[in-house]
Scaffold this motif. Structure first.
Motif, PDB file in Angstrom:
ATOM      1  N   GLY A   1      60.629  55.426  66.206  1.00  0.00           N
ATOM      2  CA  GLY A   1      61.507  55.726  67.334  1.00  0.00           C
ATOM      3  C   GLY A   1      61.300  57.114  67.901  1.00  0.00           C
ATOM      4  O   GLY A   1      62.079  57.579  68.734  1.00  0.00           O
TER       5      GLY A   1
ATOM      6  N   ASN B   1      69.538  60.137  75.159  1.00  0.00           N
ATOM      7  CA  ASN B   1      69.704  61.516  74.694  1.00  0.00           C
ATOM      8  C   ASN B   1      68.546  62.396  75.157  1.00  0.00           C
ATOM      9  O   ASN B   1      68.746  63.562  75.531  1.00  0.00           O
ATOM     10  CB  ASN B   1      69.809  61.558  73.170  1.00  0.00           C
ATOM     11  CG  ASN B   1      71.116  60.982  72.660  1.00  0.00           C
ATOM     12  OD1 ASN B   1      72.092  60.894  73.404  1.00  0.00           O
ATOM     13  ND2 ASN B   1      71.137  60.575  71.401  1.00  0.00           N
TER      14      ASN B   1
ATOM     15  N   ASN C   1      67.211  47.474  70.434  1.00  0.00           N
ATOM     16  CA  ASN C   1      67.919  48.162  69.352  1.00  0.00           C
ATOM     17  C   ASN C   1      68.716  49.351  69.883  1.00  0.00           C
ATOM     18  O   ASN C   1      68.217  50.162  70.660  1.00  0.00           O
ATOM     19  CB  ASN C   1      66.884  48.625  68.324  1.00  0.00           C
ATOM     20  CG  ASN C   1      67.497  49.358  67.159  1.00  0.00           C
ATOM     21  OD1 ASN C   1      67.889  50.509  67.275  1.00  0.00           O
ATOM     22  ND2 ASN C   1      67.566  48.680  66.025  1.00  0.00           N
ATOM     23  N   ALA C   2      69.971  49.466  69.438  1.00  0.00           N
ATOM     24  CA  ALA C   2      70.868  50.512  69.936  1.00  0.00           C
ATOM     25  C   ALA C   2      70.337  51.912  69.651  1.00  0.00           C
ATOM     26  O   ALA C   2      70.527  52.837  70.455  1.00  0.00           O
ATOM     27  CB  ALA C   2      72.258  50.339  69.325  1.00  0.00           C
ATOM     28  N   ALA C   3      69.669  52.090  68.510  1.00  0.00           N
ATOM     29  CA  ALA C   3      69.150  53.415  68.161  1.00  0.00           C
ATOM     30  C   ALA C   3      68.057  53.849  69.136  1.00  0.00           C
ATOM     31  O   ALA C   3      67.980  55.030  69.512  1.00  0.00           O
ATOM     32  CB  ALA C   3      68.608  53.405  66.733  1.00  0.00           C
ATOM     33  N   LEU C   4      67.212  52.905  69.557  1.00  0.00           N
ATOM     34  CA  LEU C   4      66.171  53.235  70.527  1.00  0.00           C
ATOM     35  C   LEU C   4      66.789  53.620  71.869  1.00  0.00           C
ATOM     36  O   LEU C   4      66.372  54.597  72.503  1.00  0.00           O
ATOM     37  CB  LEU C   4      65.221  52.053  70.711  1.00  0.00           C
ATOM     38  CG  LEU C   4      64.387  51.626  69.500  1.00  0.00           C
ATOM     39  CD1 LEU C   4      63.506  50.433  69.860  1.00  0.00           C
ATOM     40  CD2 LEU C   4      63.532  52.780  68.995  1.00  0.00           C
ATOM     41  N   LYS C   5      67.779  52.856  72.301  1.00  0.00           N
ATOM     42  CA  LYS C   5      68.451  53.165  73.565  1.00  0.00           C
ATOM     43  C   LYS C   5      69.095  54.549  73.505  1.00  0.00           C
ATOM     44  O   LYS C   5      69.025  55.320  74.471  1.00  0.00           O
ATOM     45  CB  LYS C   5      69.503  52.102  73.880  1.00  0.00           C
ATOM     46  CG  LYS C   5      68.922  50.755  74.261  1.00  0.00           C
ATOM     47  CD  LYS C   5      69.991  49.800  74.767  1.00  0.00           C
ATOM     48  CE  LYS C   5      70.884  49.320  73.655  1.00  0.00           C
ATOM     49  NZ  LYS C   5      71.835  48.279  74.109  1.00  0.00           N
ATOM     50  N   ALA C   6      69.714  54.866  72.378  1.00  0.00           N
ATOM     51  CA  ALA C   6      70.363  56.170  72.235  1.00  0.00           C
ATOM     52  C   ALA C   6      69.342  57.299  72.304  1.00  0.00           C
ATOM     53  O   ALA C   6      69.585  58.343  72.933  1.00  0.00           O
ATOM     54  CB  ALA C   6      71.132  56.224  70.916  1.00  0.00           C
ATOM     55  N   THR C   7      68.181  57.099  71.673  1.00  0.00           N
ATOM     56  CA  THR C   7      67.132  58.122  71.715  1.00  0.00           C
ATOM     57  C   THR C   7      66.670  58.368  73.144  1.00  0.00           C
ATOM     58  O   THR C   7      66.487  59.517  73.566  1.00  0.00           O
ATOM     59  CB  THR C   7      65.933  57.689  70.849  1.00  0.00           C
ATOM     60  OG1 THR C   7      66.346  57.585  69.492  1.00  0.00           O
ATOM     61  CG2 THR C   7      64.796  58.698  70.948  1.00  0.00           C
TER      62      THR C   7
END
Length: 384
Positions: A214, A171, A162-168
């Motif tokens: 997340g 970051n 999931n893109a949101a997990l990768k972004a977390t």
């Protein structure tokens, strides 16, 4: 050896419980270590200290099979001699189909829609089987006695997550070190009785996220000592000198930048002496010593497994007055904090000292009452 014979017997069920189930696929066989090395290794795994991955490597004298305490056909072929009493390996077709199907279904629930096909029995000990999925998608550990699932691990490519997990993850790492380029190479979904995480791994870096929310559980990045800011190294050396009775001790060749909100840590540099006797934490922002751990104080007869802590420390060892008396010398020496007038809360082996408008001190004792671990945080904040 500490804690009983099972620590030197990888086929013992308690060895499996303590080391296999933590979701670590490569741990040393403790019977190939000295007592002191084994004790420090256990401490690192159970307490999640600030020791870096490469510092752990200094304590390891040999690599185990992919699952410690688990025999496998590949491992046996490459690591003679094979114990004469090794359990007989069976095929997956010989297992109860209902058990195999249930294990595959449980893994499928964690696989984010990726197909799970269990194709072989890849390892075992006398209590458990390890079943591996097709295309190296993951493994599941099942109990021989009743077919219950003990632990699961599913592997993903980064672009499958999931893109949101990768972004977390990215970051978080950039917040820890904006100058470093981080590369995540492996993602795993790990679940067992005491752990349920997403684990993102790269070269010298790991980030664990809580499934569902997340939220960052912990993160660490490894560095060579020469890459650590000079002021941090100087503060660590000065603290280590105080811990070692005024002696100048050499640093380990690596350090870790560490984040663990659950343990009241925002961003600390973790450095150790070369022999692994002490670990110090230096605030990444403040540059001040905020944590010290004296590992020899929890070795040998003083070692207690995490699961036994509630029983061993069922009754408070200290009253508030005696706890302050026992902790004050080290707190004043290493952090220049006077505990006079502080309140205290105790949970098992952990003593938390608080005072309005002052830093909080979180300390732990061994079973003889010696304080061996200290962490200083801002009032109602995280160490940094």
């Amino acid at each position: 050896m500490l804690g009983g014979d099972f620590l030197t017997d990888p086929t013992h069920p308690k060895f499996l419980e303590e080391y296999l189930l933590v979701g670590v696929t490569k741990l040393p066989l403790l019977d190939q270590m000295s007592d002191s090395k084994a004790e420090r290794m256990i401490f690192v795994m159970k307490k999640q200290t600030l020791l870096s991955i490469s510092m752990l490597a200094l304590l390891v004298s040999a690599a185990a099979s992919p699952f410690p305490g688990i025999s496998s056909t590949v491992h046996a072929a490459n690591n003679a001699p094979v114990p004469a009493a090794a359990p007989k390996m069976i095929t997956i077709a010989e297992l109860d189909k209902k058990v195999v199907d249930a294990a595959a279904q449980a893994m499928q629930q964690l696989a984010e829609g990726k197909p799970i096909v269990l194709e072989r029995v890849s390892g075992q000990n006398k209590d458990c089987w390890v079943l591996s999925a097709k295309d190296d998608r993951g493994e599941v550990l099942i109990a021989k006695s009743n077919g219950d699932i003990v632990s699961m691990r599913i592997r993903f490519k980064l672009d499958e997550v999931n893109a949101a997990l990768k972004a977390t993850v990215m970051n978080t790492l950039k917040e820890m070190d904006a100058k470093r380029s981080f590369n995540i190479r492996e993602v795993e979904r790990i679940k067992w009785e005491k752990q349920n995480i997403w684990s993102f791994n790269g070269e010298g870096v790991n980030v664990a996220l809580e499934p569902g929310t997340g939220k960052v559980l912990h993160a660490n990045a490894e560095y060579e000592a020469a890459q650590v800011p000079a002021a941090v190294v100087q503060a660590a050396q000065q603290t280590l000198k105080g811990l070692s009775g005024g002696k100048q001790v050499p640093l380990a060749p690596s350090a870790t930048l560490y984040k663990n909100p659950q343990e009241h840590i925002d961003n600390l540099w973790g450095l150790s002496d070369k022999d692994g006797k002490y670990v110090v934490g230096i605030g990444a922002k403040t540059g001040k010593p905020l944590s010290v751990k004296m590992l020899e104080q929890i070795s040998g007869d003083n070692f207690v497994f995490e699961r036994d802590i509630p029983k061993v420390f069922a009754k408070p060892f200290y009253t508030i007055e005696k706890a302050i008396d026992a902790a004050s010398p080290a707190v004043k020496k290493h952090f220049q904090i006077d505990l006079a007038g502080y309140d205290m809360a105790v949970q098992h082996d952990t003593y938390t000292f608080t005072k309005k408008g002052k830093p909080t001190v979180i300390a732990q004792i061994n079973k003889k009452g010696t304080f061996w671990s200290f962490l200083v945080t801002p009032e109602n904040g995280l160490a940094n």
